[in-house]
Each structure stands twice: as structure tokens, then as C-alpha cells.
Design a protein around this motif. Structure first.
Motif, short mmCIF file in Angstrom:
data_model
loop_
_atom_site.label_atom_id
_atom_site.label_comp_id
_atom_site.label_asym_id
_atom_site.label_seq_id
_atom_site.Cartn_x
_atom_site.Cartn_y
_atom_site.Cartn_z
N LEU A 1 0.85 -1.21 0.00
CA LEU A 1 0.00 0.00 0.00
C LEU A 1 0.87 1.25 0.00
N ARG A 2 1.92 1.24 0.81
CA ARG A 2 2.80 2.40 0.91
C ARG A 2 3.56 2.64 -0.40
N ILE A 3 4.01 1.58 -1.04
CA ILE A 3 4.75 1.73 -2.31
C ILE A 3 3.83 2.27 -3.41
N ILE A 4 2.65 1.68 -3.55
CA ILE A 4 1.68 2.16 -4.55
C ILE A 4 1.31 3.61 -4.28
N SER A 5 1.08 3.94 -3.03
CA SER A 5 0.73 5.32 -2.65
C SER A 5 1.88 6.27 -2.94
N LEU A 6 3.10 5.84 -2.69
CA LEU A 6 4.27 6.66 -3.01
C LEU A 6 4.32 6.98 -4.50
N ILE A 7 4.10 5.98 -5.33
CA ILE A 7 4.12 6.18 -6.79
C ILE A 7 3.03 7.17 -7.21
N VAL A 8 1.82 6.99 -6.68
CA VAL A 8 0.72 7.92 -7.00
C VAL A 8 1.07 9.33 -6.52
#
Length: 192
Positions: free
Chosen positions: A76-83
């Protein structure tokens, strides 16, 4: 420090540096000649909320007001970072595309025109859409339980602010705006 938080901190500094010209222009806008600049709480409230959100994100980078960074939240944190990274730069692109028409105020200048280049080709309010995604994704990337509800609270005010801008465009640039409106989405491509 957490590597995701380090990337967010670096991005905050980089986007701040990229946006210095727009900030200087916002100060010059106080002296600009406007055709219309409505007196509404939407002039300041969304900007105040965005500023508070940025300050809370900075605190979250230092793990103040965040949940524990457990392994189960890593994806979740990685996907959110990319967004977060993508939309923070779309927001800068939006400001830069507006050029001389960028303003922190809801206003129409004496010599105003509709900008339909860059991200504005697809949607009419990429800067507000980006602000929504930056704040939500920043909250999820840092697991900030303070930022997330504020980011949600901000959404209706940004939508209302966008609608207020469109009222001015319809009033002063009706033909150009109506043509542009048919070709672009409100905040989501092809919708609104």
C-alpha cells in the motif's frame, strides 16, 4: 529514517523548488488587474487546508501522527508513493502550463483566455485533482492518520472552488469556455 519517507521528503523539496516561480507570481497577483474576483470562503479555505496538509505530511515524514510501519502495509505504501510522486509533478506541470494565467485566487484577468494545452487538454482542473491525489496518497504512503481525514475533508472544497472558477469562465469567456468544456472532463477525463 524510512526510505519511503526519505523519497517523500526529497519530493517535497524538489516540488517546492519547481514551484517557486508560481509562488512569486501569487504575490504579484495581489497587484494584478482582474475583471472579477469573487469574495468567497473558497478563495482561502482550500488553500489553508492544503497548507495544513503539507505541514502534516512533513510531520508524517518524521513519523509523527502515523501508524507503525508494519510489513503488511508495504505494498500500500509503495503504490501510494508512486501515486504521490506522479500527481505532485502533474500539479507542477499544471501550474507551469497556465503560465501567466496561474493564480492562487479565483479570478478572471482583464485579458484572460482559456488554456487547453498540456494536462488541460484532458481535464479542466488537473491542479485540484492532483492536490486530492497528492494529499490522499501522501497520507497512505506515510500511514498518517491525521492527514488522511483532512485530505478527505478537502475534496468537496476543491470541487466547489473548481465550480466557482467555471462560473467566472462561463460569465466572461462563455463561447471559448463552452467549446473547451465539450472537449474536456471536469476532473476525470471524458466526465463532466
Amino acid at each position: 529514517m524510512d526510505p519511503i519517507n526519505i523519497l517523500i521528503a526529497i519530493n517535497i523539496v524538489a516540488t517546492f523548488a519547481a514551484n517557486i516561480g508560481a509562488a512569486k507570481k501569487g504575490v504579484k497577483d495581489k497587484l494584478a488587474v482582474f475583471r472579477d474576483k469573487p469574495k468567497t470562503y473558497l478563495q482561502t479555505l482550500p488553500l489553508v487546508i492544503s497548507t495544513v496538509n503539507l505541514l502534516i505530511l512533513i510531520l508524517a515524514v518524521f513519523q509523527i501522527g502515523t501508524l507503525d510501519y508494519e510489513q503488511k502495509f508495504f505494498s500500500l505504501r509503495i503504490i501510494s508513493l508512486i501515486v504521490y510522486l506522479i500527481f505532485s509533478w502533474i500539479q507542477i506541470w499544471s501550474f507551469k502550463t497556465l503560465g501567466e494565467y496561474y493564480s492562487q485566487e479565483i479570478a478572471v484577468r482583464k485579458e484572460h483566455k482559456i488554456i487547453s494545452a498540456g494536462p488541460y487538454k484532458i481535464i479542466r482542473h488537473p491542479q485540484y485533482l492532483s492536490q486530492i491525489f497528492v494529499d490522499l496518497a501522501g497520507a497512505l504512503a506515510t500511514l498518517s492518520y491525521i492527514l488522511f481525514p483532512l485530505a478527505l475533508i478537502q475534496i468537496p472544497f476543491l470541487i466547489l472552488r473548481a465550480k466557482e472558477e467555471e462560473k467566472l469562465f462561463k460569465k466572461y469567456l462563455s463561447e471559448e469556455f463552452e467549446s473547451y468544456k465539450k472537449q474536456s472532463g471536469f476532473m476525470i477525463p471524458f466526465i463532466g
